[in-house]
Design an enzyme around this catalytic site. Structure first.
Site, PDB file in Angstrom:
ATOM      1  CG  ASP A  91      -1.991   1.056   1.159  1.00 36.48           C
ATOM      2  OD1 ASP A  91      -2.599   1.218   0.084  1.00 36.48           O
ATOM      3  OD2 ASP A  91      -2.225   1.719   2.173  1.00 36.48           O
TER       4      ASP A  91
ATOM      5  CE  LYS B 101       1.029 -14.852  -8.357  1.00 37.23           C
ATOM      6  NZ  LYS B 101       0.035 -15.572  -9.181  1.00 37.23           N
TER       7      LYS B 101
ATOM      8  NE  ARG C 165     -12.324  13.695  -7.085  1.00 38.94           N
ATOM      9  CZ  ARG C 165     -12.661  13.103  -5.938  1.00 38.94           C
ATOM     10  NH1 ARG C 165     -11.748  12.866  -5.027  1.00 38.94           N
ATOM     11  NH2 ARG C 165     -13.904  12.745  -5.703  1.00 38.94           N
ATOM     12  CE  LYS C 166     -13.753   5.813 -10.270  1.00 37.46           C
ATOM     13  NZ  LYS C 166     -14.641   4.844 -10.980  1.00 37.46           N
TER      14      LYS C 166
ATOM     15  CG  ASN D 265      -3.513 -12.488  -6.823  1.00 45.34           C
ATOM     16  OD1 ASN D 265      -4.528 -12.826  -6.227  1.00 45.34           O
ATOM     17  ND2 ASN D 265      -3.548 -11.946  -8.031  1.00 45.34           N
TER      18      ASN D 265
END
Length: 237
Positions: free
Chosen positions: A161, A182, A203-204, A180
């Site tokens: 993040d 692994k 704004r994305k 994911n």
């Protein structure tokens, strides 16, 4: 829209710039003065080598510092606390004053910098603005253990993040994070998180990353994220 995207999510926001047209915060970390004293508070940059860094982490750090010499890459500094001016401006433009507890807020510090050297999150992030990507060098300390001998998945998610957020170039909040896993990451080992901005829609911001071993032979995780640029006209709470 921002309210619905971020409801119920634990979001880590990064201040590395501002949405177009938004009031700009002071990005220079000015030393704050202690109350009733002329003594200056020294803000330590935690994105620099310390004795707990392994040889692998130091070697990678040196390699990327050389890349910074021609200006194509830059090292991002990292502090435990925001500057006083940054905090005040953020409260003014993005937080609902009714929900701000001044005493608690004054004690706030960055989650990933709350451990002593070598015990938790040891990392440094390098950014290439032209290529819209970052590289995070991360060493997870013994206080981040999950299964004995392995890094906790939540600690890895936190660093993913942080790494993705550093690639956005603005004041953002996490709307969606899909990881994911692994392979498990050995505790106290060094991994490299390669992040990039894939698409921008208003704004994305859509981003992706992978987490690999130092020799790049082992893929530990892959992730995608959706981040939302904060709008000073809309409260984030």
């Amino acid at each position: 829209m921002l309210r619905s995207c971020t409801a119920g999510l634990r979001s880590i926001w990064a201040l590395r710039g501002w949405p177009e047209g938004a009031p700009r915060l002071s990005m220079d970390l000015q030393p704050a003065r202690r109350l009733f004293s002329t003594e200056k508070v020294i803000h330590k940059d935690w994105a620099l080598p310390n004795p707990s860094w392994s040889k692998d982490l130091k070697l990678l750090f040196d390699q990327f510092m050389k890349k910074c010499e021609d200006g194509s890459w830059e090292r991002l500094p990292s502090y435990k606390r925001r500057s006083t001016q940054e905090s005040e401006d953020f409260k003014t433009y993005f937080l609902d004053p009714k929900l701000v507890e001044e005493e608690r807020l004054s004690q706030a510090q960055l989650f990933t910098r709350g451990f002593e050297d070598g015990l938790g999150f040891e990392y440094v992030i390098f950014k290439n603005n032209d290529e819209k990507r970052t590289v995070c060098l991360f060493q997870g300390g013994p206080y981040l253990q999950g299964v004995p001998g392995l890094l906790h998945g939540g600690a890895m998610a936190t660093m993913i993040d942080i790494a993705l957020g550093s690639c956005t170039g603005g004041a953002v909040m996490t709307a969606n994070l899909n990881i994911n896993f692994k392979r498990p990451v050995p505790l106290c080992s060094v991994v490299v998180i390669n992040s990039q901005l894939d698409k921008l829609e208003g704004r994305k911001l859509f981003l992706s990353c992978n987490v690999r071993s130092v020799d790049e032979k082992t893929l530990y995780s892959e992730a995608t994220g959706l981040f939302i640029k904060l709008d000073p006209e809309k409260r984030s709470t």
